[in-house]
Motif scaffolding. Structure first.
Motif, PDB file in Angstrom:
ATOM      1  N   GLU A  33       0.842  -1.203   0.000  1.00 48.57           N
ATOM      2  CA  GLU A  33       0.000   0.000   0.000  1.00 48.57           C
ATOM      3  C   GLU A  33       0.875   1.250   0.000  1.00 48.57           C
ATOM      4  OE1 GLU A  33      -3.529   2.100   0.036  1.00 48.57           O
ATOM      5  OE2 GLU A  33      -3.408  -0.069   0.029  1.00 48.57           O
ATOM      6  N   GLU A  34       0.587   2.165  -0.922  1.00 52.51           N
ATOM      7  CA  GLU A  34       1.282   3.443  -0.905  1.00 52.51           C
ATOM      8  C   GLU A  34       0.780   4.216   0.302  1.00 52.51           C
ATOM      9  OE1 GLU A  34       1.546   7.374  -3.683  1.00 52.51           O
ATOM     10  OE2 GLU A  34       1.345   5.425  -4.652  1.00 52.51           O
ATOM     11  N   ARG A  35       1.684   4.774   1.070  1.00 55.56           N
ATOM     12  CA  ARG A  35       1.238   5.418   2.293  1.00 55.56           C
ATOM     13  C   ARG A  35       2.096   6.621   2.665  1.00 55.56           C
ATOM     14  NH1 ARG A  35       3.402   0.859   6.432  1.00 55.56           N
ATOM     15  NH2 ARG A  35       5.576   1.288   6.098  1.00 55.56           N
ATOM     16  N   TYR A  40      -2.969   6.164   8.192  1.00 51.67           N
ATOM     17  CA  TYR A  40      -3.662   6.316   6.910  1.00 51.67           C
ATOM     18  C   TYR A  40      -3.715   4.982   6.167  1.00 51.67           C
ATOM     19  CZ  TYR A  40      -4.936   8.273   2.375  1.00 51.67           C
ATOM     20  OH  TYR A  40      -5.575   8.552   1.194  1.00 51.67           O
ATOM     21  N   THR A  41      -2.649   4.211   6.260  1.00 53.69           N
ATOM     22  CA  THR A  41      -2.610   2.894   5.623  1.00 53.69           C
ATOM     23  C   THR A  41      -3.634   1.963   6.257  1.00 53.69           C
ATOM     24  OG1 THR A  41      -0.276   3.181   5.118  1.00 53.69           O
ATOM     25  CG2 THR A  41      -1.118   0.949   5.022  1.00 53.69           C
ATOM     26  N   TYR A  43      -6.390   2.826   7.619  1.00 54.74           N
ATOM     27  CA  TYR A  43      -7.687   3.296   7.142  1.00 54.74           C
ATOM     28  C   TYR A  43      -7.962   2.783   5.730  1.00 54.74           C
ATOM     29  CZ  TYR A  43     -11.282   6.434   5.420  1.00 54.74           C
ATOM     30  OH  TYR A  43     -12.427   6.929   4.850  1.00 54.74           O
ATOM     31  N   ASN A  44      -6.975   2.903   4.836  1.00 56.33           N
ATOM     32  CA  ASN A  44      -7.157   2.439   3.455  1.00 56.33           C
ATOM     33  C   ASN A  44      -7.424   0.940   3.389  1.00 56.33           C
ATOM     34  OD1 ASN A  44      -6.935   4.889   2.155  1.00 56.33           O
ATOM     35  ND2 ASN A  44      -4.736   4.698   1.824  1.00 56.33           N
ATOM     36  N   ILE A  45      -6.693   0.170   4.160  1.00 61.40           N
ATOM     37  CA  ILE A  45      -6.882  -1.283   4.160  1.00 61.40           C
ATOM     38  C   ILE A  45      -8.264  -1.629   4.719  1.00 61.40           C
ATOM     39  CG2 ILE A  45      -6.080  -3.448   5.181  1.00 61.40           C
ATOM     40  CD1 ILE A  45      -3.233  -2.323   4.911  1.00 61.40           C
ATOM     41  N   MET A  47     -10.943   0.176   4.522  1.00 59.68           N
ATOM     42  CA  MET A  47     -11.929   0.511   3.493  1.00 59.68           C
ATOM     43  C   MET A  47     -11.976  -0.559   2.399  1.00 59.68           C
ATOM     44  SD  MET A  47     -13.396   3.214   4.516  1.00 59.68           S
ATOM     45  CE  MET A  47     -14.288   3.702   3.065  1.00 59.68           C
ATOM     46  N   LYS A  48     -10.842  -1.131   2.072  1.00 52.07           N
ATOM     47  CA  LYS A  48     -10.763  -2.121   0.998  1.00 52.07           C
ATOM     48  C   LYS A  48     -11.211  -3.511   1.440  1.00 52.07           C
ATOM     49  CE  LYS A  48      -7.100   0.306  -1.398  1.00 52.07           C
ATOM     50  NZ  LYS A  48      -5.678   0.313  -1.768  1.00 52.07           N
TER      51      LYS A  48
END
Length: 63
Positions: A33-35, A40-41, A43-45, A47-48
Motif C-alpha cells: 500500500e502506498e502510504r 492512513y494505511t 484506514y485504506n486497508i 476501506m478495501k
C-alpha cells in the motif's frame, strides 16, 4: 473463491495459526500500500477489506 491453505497436513489449525496467517496478510497489504502514515494505511486497508480500523491495528500489533 478457492482459499489458499498453506497449512501442512501435519500442522494443526488453531487460533494461533489463524492469527499468524491474518498478520501475514495484513503485513503484505501494508507493504504494497502506498502510504504517508501507518494510520492512513490502516484506514485504506479497512476501506478495501471491510474490516474496521481497530481490527486491522489489533491484527498488525498482534493484540
Amino acid at each position: 473463491m478457492v482459499a489458499h491453505n498453506s497449512c501442512s497436513k501435519r500442522e494443526e489449525i488453531n487460533a494461533e495459526w489463524i492469527s499468524n496467517q491474518a498478520y501475514k496478510m495484513i503485513k503484505d497489504l501494508i507493504d504494497i500500500e502506498e502510504r504517508t502514515t501507518l494510520h492512513y494505511t490502516f484506514y485504506n486497508i479497512a476501506m478495501k477489506t471491510g474490516f474496521e480500523v481497530g481490527q486491522i491495528k489489533r491484527i498488525y500489533y498482534k493484540e
